[in-house]
Design a protein around this motif. Structure first.
Motif, short mmCIF file in Angstrom:
data_model
loop_
_atom_site.label_atom_id
_atom_site.label_comp_id
_atom_site.label_asym_id
_atom_site.label_seq_id
_atom_site.Cartn_x
_atom_site.Cartn_y
_atom_site.Cartn_z
N ARG A 56 -35.72 -40.28 34.71
CA ARG A 56 -35.79 -38.84 34.96
C ARG A 56 -36.31 -38.13 33.72
NH1 ARG A 56 -31.83 -40.44 38.49
NH2 ARG A 56 -31.89 -39.38 40.51
N ASN A 57 -37.37 -37.36 33.90
CA ASN A 57 -37.94 -36.56 32.84
C ASN A 57 -37.56 -35.10 33.10
OD1 ASN A 57 -40.03 -38.50 31.34
ND2 ASN A 57 -40.05 -38.97 33.52
N GLN A 58 -36.76 -34.55 32.18
CA GLN A 58 -36.14 -33.25 32.45
C GLN A 58 -36.46 -32.20 31.38
OE1 GLN A 58 -32.05 -34.58 32.53
NE2 GLN A 58 -32.09 -34.87 34.76
N ILE A 59 -36.72 -31.00 31.83
CA ILE A 59 -36.74 -29.84 30.95
C ILE A 59 -35.34 -29.25 30.99
CG2 ILE A 59 -37.70 -27.54 30.53
CD1 ILE A 59 -40.23 -28.47 32.00
N GLY A 64 -26.15 -21.69 25.36
CA GLY A 64 -25.64 -20.90 24.25
C GLY A 64 -26.72 -20.10 23.57
N CYS A 65 -27.87 -20.74 23.28
CA CYS A 65 -28.95 -20.08 22.54
C CYS A 65 -30.25 -19.99 23.32
CB CYS A 65 -29.19 -20.80 21.22
SG CYS A 65 -29.86 -22.48 21.42
N ASP A 66 -30.27 -20.55 24.55
CA ASP A 66 -31.44 -20.51 25.45
C ASP A 66 -32.60 -21.40 25.01
OD1 ASP A 66 -30.20 -18.69 27.16
OD2 ASP A 66 -30.96 -16.95 26.07
N THR A 67 -32.40 -22.25 24.00
CA THR A 67 -33.48 -23.12 23.53
C THR A 67 -33.87 -24.14 24.60
OG1 THR A 67 -32.84 -22.92 21.21
CG2 THR A 67 -34.12 -24.86 21.81
N ILE A 68 -35.17 -24.31 24.79
CA ILE A 68 -35.72 -25.28 25.74
C ILE A 68 -36.07 -26.57 25.01
CG2 ILE A 68 -37.69 -25.79 27.23
CD1 ILE A 68 -35.90 -23.84 28.54
N SER A 69 -35.74 -27.72 25.62
CA SER A 69 -36.13 -29.01 25.06
C SER A 69 -36.37 -29.99 26.20
CB SER A 69 -35.07 -29.55 24.09
OG SER A 69 -33.79 -29.61 24.69
N PHE A 70 -36.64 -31.24 25.86
CA PHE A 70 -37.02 -32.24 26.86
C PHE A 70 -36.10 -33.46 26.75
CE2 PHE A 70 -39.80 -35.54 28.70
CZ PHE A 70 -40.20 -34.89 29.87
N ASN A 96 -33.34 -40.15 25.62
CA ASN A 96 -34.20 -39.72 24.52
C ASN A 96 -34.41 -38.22 24.63
OD1 ASN A 96 -34.93 -42.23 23.11
ND2 ASN A 96 -35.91 -42.78 25.04
N TYR A 97 -34.44 -37.55 23.48
CA TYR A 97 -34.62 -36.11 23.46
C TYR A 97 -35.83 -35.75 22.60
CZ TYR A 97 -29.84 -35.89 25.28
OH TYR A 97 -28.72 -36.05 26.05
N PHE A 98 -36.49 -34.69 22.98
CA PHE A 98 -37.64 -34.20 22.23
C PHE A 98 -37.49 -32.67 22.08
CE2 PHE A 98 -38.79 -37.89 24.70
CZ PHE A 98 -39.37 -38.73 23.77
N PRO A 99 -37.37 -32.14 20.85
CA PRO A 99 -37.29 -32.91 19.61
C PRO A 99 -35.99 -33.71 19.52
CG PRO A 99 -36.77 -30.63 19.19
CD PRO A 99 -37.21 -30.70 20.62
N ASN A 100 -35.99 -34.73 18.65
CA ASN A 100 -34.79 -35.54 18.46
C ASN A 100 -33.68 -34.68 17.89
OD1 ASN A 100 -35.76 -38.24 19.18
ND2 ASN A 100 -37.14 -37.95 17.46
N ARG A 101 -32.44 -35.07 18.16
CA ARG A 101 -31.31 -34.31 17.63
C ARG A 101 -30.12 -35.21 17.37
NH1 ARG A 101 -31.23 -31.80 22.68
NH2 ARG A 101 -33.34 -31.28 22.10
N THR A 102 -29.27 -34.76 16.43
CA THR A 102 -28.02 -35.43 16.12
C THR A 102 -26.96 -34.39 15.87
OG1 THR A 102 -28.49 -35.47 13.75
CG2 THR A 102 -29.13 -37.41 15.02
#
Length: 230
Positions: A56-59, A64-70, A96-102
């Motif tokens: 599954r490829n998801q937007i 909380g902050c409305d930021t969009i990621s993949f 996997n997330y784009f951008p990457n996050r930790t």
């Protein structure tokens, strides 16, 4: 060669919330799936040998902050663990997330940094996010080197240049002592090929962030808001 069958489907979304890490909030927050494209496949190699997968490829959007990621979610029939409790194989879910996050790592706004400092900073945070802890340790040291060069700190080695930053009032005495510890962290990564722990690197970046904000970001913001008036 086996026969591979694939199917694609644009899935319907809902208001259901999921817990994912948000880079901007620097913690796990509620997200909604804005759009989801589902790919499924089946590989029949014959002789009862087959494999299947779901991707599954998801937007996604932080609530909380409305930021969009993949986000990409993948399961495969060959990637599973046996559950003795349920007497069955349970598929692992790979994300996997784009951008990457930790967790714990939150980048500062880098647009006010000198270009060479900005580039090293972004590469270092990217290395941490991707688990490249040896390269991240080297990046911490390179960041300090870049600041020393940009501030025209004097000295034949990094130890002396950090001391020069203190004498120039770029950092406090306590700040210079902390930077010396980070220099040692970078030396271990570069010369001993020794990775540092996530906690050490997170703390190191918090210290670096504080130095960069005090040296570059806050002064430039003050100048933008109040101008050159003394």
């Amino acid at each position: 060669m086996g026969k591979i069958t694939k199917k694609y489907k644009l899935e319907e979304t809902s208001d259901e919330k999921f817990k994912f890490i948000c880079n901007e909030c620097a913690r796990e927050t509620s997200h909604v799936v804005v759009a989801s494209y589902h790919e499924s496949g089946f590989d029949d190699a014959g002789n009862n040998c087959y494999a299947d997968w779901d991707e599954r490829n998801q937007i996604i959007q932080c609530q909380g902050c409305d930021t969009i990621s993949f986000r990409v979610e993948l399961t495969h029939s060959e990637d599973s663990d046996y559950s003795y409790e349920h007497d069955t194989h349970i598929r692992n879910i790979r994300e996997n997330y784009f951008p990457n996050r930790t967790h714990q790592l939150r980048e500062i706004n880098t647009f006010l940094l000198p270009i060479n400092v900005k580039e090293i900073y972004q590469e270092t945070t990217s290395a941490i996010s991707n688990g490249l802890f040896i390269l991240a340790g080297i990046g911490v040291r390179a960041l300090i080197e870049a600041v020393c060069k940009e501030q025209k700190a004097k000295g034949g080695n990094l130890y002396d240049k950090i001391d020069s930053l203190y004498k120039m009032s770029v950092v406090t005495k306590e700040g210079s002592e902390t930077l010396q510890k980070l220099r040692n962290l970078g030396n271990k990564a570069a010369h001993e090929v020794k990775p540092q722990s996530e906690e050490q690197l997170y703390t190191a970046m918090q210290i670096i962030d504080h130095m960069l904000e005090g040296t570059y970001i806050i002064p430039k913001r003050v100048e933008q808001v109040f101008g050159q008036e003394g």
